[in-house]
Each structure stands twice: as structure tokens, then as C-alpha cells.
Design an enzyme around this catalytic site. Sequence first.
Site, PDB file in Angstrom:
ATOM      1  N   GLY A  50       0.831  -1.207   0.000  1.00 24.11           N
ATOM      2  CA  GLY A  50       0.000   0.000   0.000  1.00 24.11           C
ATOM      3  C   GLY A  50       0.857   1.245   0.000  1.00 24.11           C
ATOM      4  N   ASN A  51       0.239   2.374   0.243  1.00 30.15           N
ATOM      5  CA  ASN A  51       0.989   3.632   0.304  1.00 30.15           C
ATOM      6  C   ASN A  51       0.315   4.556   1.317  1.00 30.15           C
ATOM      7  OD1 ASN A  51      -0.995   5.449  -1.177  1.00 30.15           O
ATOM      8  ND2 ASN A  51      -0.681   3.819  -2.687  1.00 30.15           N
TER       9      ASN A  51
END
Length: 232
Positions: A33-34
Amino acid sequence: ALAVVHPADLAGLRVVVSTGGTREPIDPVRFIGNRSSGRQGVALARAAADRGADVVLVAAHTDDGVLAEAADLPVVRATTAADLLTEMVDAAADADVVVMAAAVADYRPASTSDAKLTKEGSRRKARSLALVETEDVLATLAARRREGQTLVGFAAETSRGDELLARGRRKLERKGADLLVVNEVGWEKGFEASANEVVVLGRGGQVVAEAAGTKRAVADAVWDAVLAARAR
Ligand code: CTP
Ligand code: CA
């Protein structure tokens, strides 16, 4: 109490905004993810709706509470870059303006394991994960753009000054967007912050707007730039 009066200058425009960060599954309990919170995209959707546009929000993962600001808007959920591509192509089909504010993963695991990966039985202290590139949603939308549609991209960059603009210009060219909103990010800047500072580049790479302040103020400046670009 004071009533806030919004201009209805986006009335009649059909707008699609993507927001949040995609999550690419590794196994049933893990993902890549980020740090995107989704705040800037939600602020863009909110501002457009307040200014009279018909808005659809396509939301990847957002921080808790962020979608509350868009509670009255139609929201389509998307988890992965592949989901986002499907939903954006669908939503963009009859949109006048499409804004890609989502932080899309550039790579996903080459394969997703149905069983949780385990370190059991391994004596090694390192392991690697094979990754493959995701589809470029913005570039795909640019290739399929309908007549009169305005396409807005975002670029979060850790470089600054002239290098920031040069990278932004190359990206705009590569993607085929009409406008590119460039902002500098860092460990303490951009993602979770409630304020933002951006430069908006036009088709030829010229600076068409600069804005700093709350994500709402930035959103309003982006919509002003969209209106100006559409009037040209
Ligand atoms: N974007 C997209 N699909 C991807 C990657 C990015 O649609 N697979 C969009 C983002 O939503 C953003 C724009 O492209 O509007 C620029 O994203 P950015 O990550 O800055 O650019 P990349 O082309 O991925 O280049 P890099 O990350 O290598 O700088
Ligand atoms: Ca990227």
C-alpha cells in the site's frame, strides 16, 4: 451563523474524481500500500459538488473519517489498481472532467498466495517478492478520452524547484493529461497533512496556477484551472 455561498460555476459538469491509495494483495493478510490519506481527492469532490457539479467519487483506501465529507455523494469503492482501472474506465465514459488524485500502486505482486505466506521451514533471513507493473489508469483514460473531456493528473514528487517542474513536465507529456497538479511530498509533507502546496501545469508544460493552503483551497484552485482550460 454564517452561511457559506458557493459559486455554481461547475453546474452541469459531470465529474469523476479518484482518491485514496490502492492496496495490492500479497496474501490474505498482507498487501502493498501507500500513505495516501484520500483527503485531497475528497476535497476535490466536495469542492466540485459545492460548486454545482455532478460528482462521482471512486475511492481506494482512505484514512478513517475522510469519506465523511463526501457522505452525500455517490462513492464507488476500488481496492487494487486493476479495480480502479475498471471503475474509472466505466465512470469516465460519460464524464466531462476526470481527476486522477488516487495514489495508484506502480507494481503488484506477480502472484497472490491464497495461503498466508510463512517463514516456517525457511533458514534464510531474507526473501524477495516478484512484482509486475500495474496498468497505468491515467494513461489508459487519456487514450480513451472522449471529445471535450478534460483529464487531470496528479504527481507527488520528492524533488524540488526546477527539478520538480521538469519531472512534472515529462510526466504530463508521458501521460497525455490536460492538466497535472504537482506537489512536493516528503516524510512530513503531503500525505497525511491537512494543508498542501501545488503547482498546476497546463498542456504545454506552462504553470497555469499555483496554490497553497488547505486541501480545500487547493481543490478550488484546481477547479479554477479546469474551468480556464475548458474555456480555451
Ligand atoms: N497513475 C495511474 N496509474 C498508475 C500510476 C499512476 O493512473 N498505475 C496516475 C496517478 O493517479 C497520478 C499520475 O498517474 O494522477 C501520476 O502518478 P505518479 O505516481 O506521480 O506517476 P508515475 O507515472 O507512476 O511515475 P513515478 O511514480 O515513477 O514517478
Ligand atoms: Ca507512481
